[in-house]
Design a protein around this motif. Structure first.
Motif, PDB file in Angstrom:
ATOM      1  N   ILE A 193     -33.687 -17.842  -7.842  1.00  0.00           N
ATOM      2  CA  ILE A 193     -34.903 -17.151  -8.281  1.00  0.00           C
ATOM      3  C   ILE A 193     -35.623 -16.539  -7.087  1.00  0.00           C
ATOM      4  O   ILE A 193     -36.073 -15.388  -7.137  1.00  0.00           O
ATOM      5  CB  ILE A 193     -35.826 -18.116  -9.040  1.00  0.00           C
ATOM      6  N   ALA A 194     -35.715 -17.303  -6.000  1.00  0.00           N
ATOM      7  CA  ALA A 194     -36.366 -16.782  -4.793  1.00  0.00           C
ATOM      8  C   ALA A 194     -35.633 -15.546  -4.274  1.00  0.00           C
ATOM      9  O   ALA A 194     -36.256 -14.535  -3.921  1.00  0.00           O
ATOM     10  CB  ALA A 194     -36.410 -17.864  -3.710  1.00  0.00           C
ATOM     11  N   ASP A 195     -34.292 -15.606  -4.251  1.00  0.00           N
ATOM     12  CA  ASP A 195     -33.500 -14.464  -3.788  1.00  0.00           C
ATOM     13  C   ASP A 195     -33.695 -13.258  -4.705  1.00  0.00           C
ATOM     14  O   ASP A 195     -33.821 -12.118  -4.241  1.00  0.00           O
ATOM     15  CB  ASP A 195     -32.009 -14.837  -3.736  1.00  0.00           C
ATOM     16  N   ALA A 196     -33.708 -13.512  -6.024  1.00  0.00           N
ATOM     17  CA  ALA A 196     -33.856 -12.418  -6.985  1.00  0.00           C
ATOM     18  C   ALA A 196     -35.220 -11.751  -6.841  1.00  0.00           C
ATOM     19  O   ALA A 196     -35.323 -10.514  -6.867  1.00  0.00           O
ATOM     20  CB  ALA A 196     -33.671 -12.940  -8.407  1.00  0.00           C
ATOM     21  N   LEU A 197     -36.262 -12.535  -6.670  1.00  0.00           N
ATOM     22  CA  LEU A 197     -37.603 -11.974  -6.531  1.00  0.00           C
ATOM     23  C   LEU A 197     -37.759 -11.227  -5.209  1.00  0.00           C
ATOM     24  O   LEU A 197     -38.404 -10.175  -5.144  1.00  0.00           O
ATOM     25  CB  LEU A 197     -38.651 -13.083  -6.640  1.00  0.00           C
ATOM     26  N   ARG A 198     -37.154 -11.769  -4.158  1.00  0.00           N
ATOM     27  CA  ARG A 198     -37.199 -11.067  -2.871  1.00  0.00           C
ATOM     28  C   ARG A 198     -36.488  -9.713  -2.990  1.00  0.00           C
ATOM     29  O   ARG A 198     -36.968  -8.699  -2.469  1.00  0.00           O
ATOM     30  CB  ARG A 198     -36.551 -11.913  -1.782  1.00  0.00           C
ATOM     31  N   ASP A 199     -35.365  -9.687  -3.707  1.00  0.00           N
ATOM     32  CA  ASP A 199     -34.659  -8.422  -3.919  1.00  0.00           C
ATOM     33  C   ASP A 199     -35.509  -7.445  -4.735  1.00  0.00           C
ATOM     34  O   ASP A 199     -35.466  -6.237  -4.507  1.00  0.00           O
ATOM     35  CB  ASP A 199     -33.330  -8.672  -4.631  1.00  0.00           C
TER      36      ASP A 199
END
Length: 229
Positions: free
Chosen positions: A22-28
């Motif tokens: 989720i953190a990676d997706a939001l950062r993207d």
């Protein structure tokens, strides 16, 4: 009380993995410009968007806030941090000082060359990042640029320095993306010197590496000047 068994461990790993995803997706989303500086959202909204429970979402958002990408408001949820031009200049200055320290440390230790095998992957990232920069393809460029610098940092600096520099570069891209997307001339501001830097590192030519990095930072500062004008 019995200790955690295999099922408990599996649940913990799954939640930790989901939190990171989720953190990676939001950062993207932020880097792609789909979540804009100042944009607000709640844990509930993100949980519904991804179809997951609130706990890993809250943990992911707290992680991103710790990285300086989000601001947390106890009553209103979270919002994408809005960096200023002054913040951007400070990022450039910080990474410049750290990289100079890394180069000086390598010179003092006499470890100035990285083996050819070690730079194979970094060189591939360099080629793709440079190609995307010359084409003005911002989305592809950002991904390869971040991977390039992270892998290169892992080769020439320790884990903590590489991690610090990676966070700085993510933050600088978060600032840059909205401005670059609105700039019809963005291609001239996207740096494409990755291959020259890899060549210098592979040869152990730290003077050349220092020169390339200086040009890189000078271009970033010139772009900041342009924004202010």
């Amino acid at each position: 009380m019995p200790g955690p068994g295999p099922r408990d461990a599996s649940t913990a790993v799954t939640r930790s993995t989901l939190r990171q995803q989720i953190a990676d997706a939001l950062r993207d989303e932020v880097l792609a410009g789909r979540l804009l500086p100042g944009q607000e959202f709640t844990v509930k909204q993100i949980a519904e968007q991804y179809g997951v429970s609130a706990t890993p979402v809250r943990e992911a958002l707290v992680d991103l806030a710790a990285q300086g990408l989000l601001d947390s408001d106890q009553h209103r949820g979270f919002r994408v941090h809005q960096f200023s031009v002054a913040d951007y200049r400070a990022m450039i200055e910080s990474r410049s000082l750290v990289m100079e320290g890394v180069i000086r440390h390598a010179e003092r230790r006499g470890r100035t060359r990285v083996g050819a095998k070690a730079v194979v992957s970094v060189r591939r990232r360099a080629e793709e990042a440079a190609r995307a920069a010359r084409c003005g393809d911002l989305d592809i460029h950002i991904g390869y640029d971040l991977r390039f610098w992270h892998e290169l940092g892992s080769l020439i600096a320790n884990f903590y320095i590489a991690g610090f520099l990676h966070r700085l570069r993510v933050q600088s891209w978060v600032f840059s993306v909205p401005h670059l997307r609105a700039d019809a001339d963005r291609r001239q501001w996207l740096w494409s010197g990755h291959e020259s830097l890899v060549d210098a590192v592979a040869l152990g030519d730290l003077a050349a590496a220092r020169s390339v990095i200086c040009l890189y930072n000078d271009r970033a500062l010139a772009w900041a000047d342009r924004l202010e004008r």
